[in-house]
Enzyme design. Structure first.
Site, mmCIF file in Angstrom:
data_model
loop_
_atom_site.group_PDB
_atom_site.id
_atom_site.type_symbol
_atom_site.label_atom_id
_atom_site.label_comp_id
_atom_site.label_asym_id
_atom_site.label_seq_id
_atom_site.Cartn_x
_atom_site.Cartn_y
_atom_site.Cartn_z
ATOM 1 N N ALA A 251 1.174 -0.958 -0.041
ATOM 2 C CA ALA A 251 0.026 0.124 0.108
ATOM 3 C C ALA A 251 0.536 1.547 0.110
ATOM 4 C CB ALA A 251 -0.848 0.093 1.517
ATOM 5 N N THR A 252 1.845 1.415 0.330
ATOM 6 C CA THR A 252 2.668 2.485 0.467
ATOM 7 C C THR A 252 3.287 2.854 -0.939
ATOM 8 O OG1 THR A 252 3.750 1.696 2.802
ATOM 9 C CG2 THR A 252 5.520 2.940 1.714
ATOM 10 N N SER B 41 -4.037 -3.294 0.431
ATOM 11 C CA SER B 41 -2.440 -4.353 0.736
ATOM 12 C C SER B 41 -2.970 -5.976 1.237
ATOM 13 C CB SER B 41 -1.643 -3.169 1.828
ATOM 14 O OG SER B 41 -0.523 -4.054 1.313
ATOM 15 N N ALA B 42 -2.551 -6.446 0.662
ATOM 16 C CA ALA B 42 -3.002 -8.195 0.953
ATOM 17 C C ALA B 42 -2.389 -8.528 2.570
ATOM 18 C CB ALA B 42 -2.195 -9.420 0.001
ATOM 19 N N HIS B 43 -1.296 -8.411 3.214
ATOM 20 C CA HIS B 43 -0.974 -8.315 4.295
ATOM 21 C C HIS B 43 -1.660 -8.413 4.991
ATOM 22 C CE1 HIS B 43 1.019 -5.176 6.168
ATOM 23 N NE2 HIS B 43 1.030 -4.664 5.164
ATOM 24 N N THR C 113 9.164 -7.912 -12.622
ATOM 25 C CA THR C 113 8.499 -9.346 -12.694
ATOM 26 C C THR C 113 7.204 -9.770 -11.941
ATOM 27 O OG1 THR C 113 10.594 -10.277 -13.442
ATOM 28 C CG2 THR C 113 8.585 -11.316 -12.529
ATOM 29 N N CYS D 213 7.983 5.183 19.204
ATOM 30 C CA CYS D 213 9.328 5.369 19.874
ATOM 31 C C CYS D 213 10.729 6.346 19.583
ATOM 32 C CB CYS D 213 9.116 4.360 20.721
ATOM 33 S SG CYS D 213 10.090 4.183 22.535
ATOM 34 N N ASN E 110 -5.960 3.028 10.072
ATOM 35 C CA ASN E 110 -5.541 2.562 11.674
ATOM 36 C C ASN E 110 -5.716 2.173 13.167
ATOM 37 O OD1 ASN E 110 -4.006 4.491 9.546
ATOM 38 N ND2 ASN E 110 -2.828 3.814 11.037
ATOM 39 N N GLN F 48 -7.302 -0.405 5.145
ATOM 40 C CA GLN F 48 -7.752 -1.136 7.006
ATOM 41 C C GLN F 48 -9.624 -1.331 7.200
ATOM 42 O OE1 GLN F 48 -6.433 -1.928 9.406
ATOM 43 N NE2 GLN F 48 -4.171 -1.244 9.494
HETATM 44 N N1 PLP Z 1 -1.956 2.669 5.016
HETATM 45 C C1 PLP Z 1 -2.789 1.794 6.565
HETATM 46 C C2 PLP Z 1 -3.929 2.881 6.486
HETATM 47 C C3 PLP Z 1 -1.531 1.025 6.732
HETATM 48 O O1 PLP Z 1 -2.717 0.581 7.944
HETATM 49 C C4 PLP Z 1 -0.325 0.521 6.382
HETATM 50 C C5 PLP Z 1 0.208 -0.397 7.287
HETATM 51 O O2 PLP Z 1 0.285 0.000 8.683
HETATM 52 C C6 PLP Z 1 -0.536 1.149 4.719
HETATM 53 C C7 PLP Z 1 -0.736 1.809 4.932
HETATM 54 C C8 PLP Z 1 0.968 0.537 4.771
HETATM 55 O O3 PLP Z 1 0.560 -0.405 4.304
HETATM 56 P P1 PLP Z 1 1.837 -1.479 3.440
HETATM 57 O O4 PLP Z 1 2.478 -2.051 4.982
HETATM 58 O O5 PLP Z 1 1.616 -2.482 2.536
HETATM 59 O O6 PLP Z 1 2.428 -0.580 2.962
#
Ligand code: PLP
Length: 396
Positions: free
Chosen positions: A71-72, A201-203, A239, A326, A153, A181
């Protein structure tokens, strides 16, 4: 006992997802762009996975879903593409985001500021929500993009993306939402709102790490961030992560099935935990339950430093989060707590518990006991709690 309550950070890969990815790591390993059979033998499964991903967000075939690494990447891509396509050409010079976006949007926006882009950071209200009215109030004829997340999040707060989308349409402004989220927690239907770009984002929904996506409505543009081969119609070279895409497809299918079945149980467990923790004096939860995703709770225990609480929880085998960075010398306050105007004492005490469909009642019962003991112990040694006997109403 080990209890994982940090599912907004990442999730366990569902064993069914792992199983369906495995052959694509060990047997069907050809490059899908190769012309021989080793390459083409993954095509049917890749297509099936893409169909599941399209179905998961109700995207019509005519729209695009471009696979990314996370997602980043998707979030950065939207911001930088808007810069290249609308701002560099001088057509527009302004974007709007909320002040509680994920760092991949906030840091991206700050980078654009250095390039001369004007950025409005929308505040949240006392419930932790960005209002549609604040979007309306800040749009100008020079606004190129509004980017507001679907669900937060930290708090799980669900933002009014339908209304925001309508306002953007009225003003001919592009709308992006970070739905990381939201997927698997609430229904996500790109046809039910005016959204031009959407990130996931899949994870975050029991899929593998290292694979995400950017949805783009038909007729919209994106300048590639990664140039190279003709992968993803030339929009995102590199790829293909075959096993990752197959895994994301399966994870999406399961996440959608779970909306009606497992998610109500997750909510019940979250509420059980929340009810039990709110019995502790001087305790405060951000965002009313009905305005939150069903797995999340951000809770503050006055007088209990978030990091100290995490330490006690970790010692007892429980993984949660403070949402604050932190640093080596300073302990930072939770950014959402600060944004809602919580006083300094309270802003440092936020703990996020985020559950998943794998969370059990036994784990929640255990956590309730551990948190009660930790609060008692930590308040017992807290000088600030003894000397500031405020109640939570006075904190906001
Ligand atoms: N956007 C939101 C709202 C998230 O909570 C997160 C991850 O914590 C991300 C983006 C980033 O996701 P990724 O780890 O797939 O880059």
């Amino acid at each position: 006992m080990r209890v994982y309550l940090d599912n907004n950070a990442t999730t366990l890969v569902d064993p069914q997802v792992t199983a369906c990815m495995e052959p694509f790591q060990t047997q069907v390993y050809g490059n899908p762009n190769s012309l021989h059979a080793f390459g083409s033998e993954s095509h049917i499964d890749l297509n099936n996975a893409m169909e599941k991903i399209y179905a998961g967000i109700h995207a019509p075939k005519s729209d695009s879903i471009i696979i990314t690494s996370c997602a980043t990447e998707s979030n950065n891509w939207v911001l930088k593409s808007i810069y290249f396509d609308y701002i560099m050409s001088g057509r527009k010079d302004h974007i709007i985001i909320s002040e509680v976006e994920h760092p991949s949007i906030i840091a991206g926006a700050r980078f654009l500021e250095k390039l001369g882009v004007k950025v409005t950071y929308l505040p949240i209200n006392s419930e932790g929500i960005v209002t549609a009215q604040s979007v309306r109030d800040n749009i100008t004829p020079k606004t190129a993009l509004v980017s507001v997340m679907w669900a937060n999040n930290e708090t799980g707060a669900i933002f009014p993306v339908e209304e925001i989308g309508e306002i953007c349409k009225e003003h001919d402004v592009l709308f992006h939402t970070d739905a990381v989220q939201a997927i698997g927690k609430i229904p996500v239907d790109v046809q039910s709102l005016n959204v031009d770009y959407l990130t996931f984002s899949a994870h975050k929904f029991h899929g593998p790490k290292g694979v995400g996506a950017l949805y783009m409505k038909k007729g919209k543009e994106l300048t590639p961030l990664l140039h190279g081969g003709e992968h993803m119609a030339g929009l995102r070279s590199g790829t293909l992560n075959v096993a990752g895409i197959i895994g994301m497809g399966k994870a999406m299918e399961l996440a959608i099935d779970c909306l009606d079945f497992e998610m109500p149980d997750v909510e019940e467990l979250r509420d059980k935990l929340e009810d039990a923790l709110l019995k502790i004096k001087d305790t405060f939860v951000v965002t009313p339950r009905e305005k939150r995703t069903r797995n999340t709770m951000l809770i503050s225990f006055r007088g209990v430093e978030g990091e100290s609480m995490l330490w006690d929880l970790n010692k007892a085998g429980i993984g949660a989060s403070t949402g604050s960075a932190c640093a080596s010398v300073d302990l930072e306050a939770n950014p959402v707590m600060e944004a809602i105007g919580a006083d300094d004492d309270l802003a440092h005490t936020a703990i996020r518990f985020s559950l998943s469909r794998f969370t059990t009642e036994e784990e929640i019962d255990y956590t309730i006991g551990v948190v009660h003991e930790a609060v008692e112990r930590l308040r017992g040694i807290s000088s600030s709690y003894a000397y500031t006997p405020k109640n939570h109403e006075s904190a906001l």
